[in-house]
Design a protein around this motif. Sequence first.
Motif: not given
Length: 249
Positions: A22, A106, A109, A134-136, A151, A154, A240
Amino acid sequence: MDAAEYANIAALETDHWYYSGKRRFVREWIQRVRPPGPNDLLLDCGAGTGSFAQEMERLCRVMVLDDHEEALRLLRTRFRPDQILSLAGDQVPLPDASLEYVTALDVLEHVPDDRAVVRGFHRLLKPGGLAVITVPASMALWSDWDVALHHFRRYDRPQLRALFPSAEWDVVHVNYTNVLVYPAVWGVRTWRKWRASSERPAATTARTEDTIPARPINALLRAQFVQLAHWPVPFPFGVSLILVARRRA
């Protein structure tokens, strides 16, 4: 996150394919879209242990932001006091249009009001400044891992894209990543949910996310993560998501 989760990430992130991959593809997107210069300023929001920001110091000036004391304790071991920020209420204590880059790896979230956070990114960036997020992805993958990391959600691609309205942002790229491992991740997390609800002792088995695979597998997983993060064709799913956007004037 809990203190134990910060310690866990700190122990894994140097070598683990997910964390190292990442950081690498985010650096590559920044260099591709808006190559940084030594006087440019990047704010890493939700900086955690500070590994990504520390790597970016080779390319530009950096500041780090977090509001968890465990994260701030770790950041103080890596950065000068004038590089470390904590929230002032719900505001980042920096002037409007003061940054060339904002990153949030990340992070969205973890916050109840993700739209307000993105509005804050817009305020902080200069016109033409770059946000990399970036995010899940995929609520179908929701698991004990998401619960442990506190979290709220998502994301799917339309949901993430909607946070960056066209009147304010030029979205350069938004796509799923970790596409190839999606079936395996779905299978493992579905199995864990079943074990956790079956009153079996194995329900307490260590999470697969907390271990580094054997070296060849780790390298292969990192390679697919990095390469597919640049893929120009929209994917229908992934573990992701990445979004790269410029602030409009």
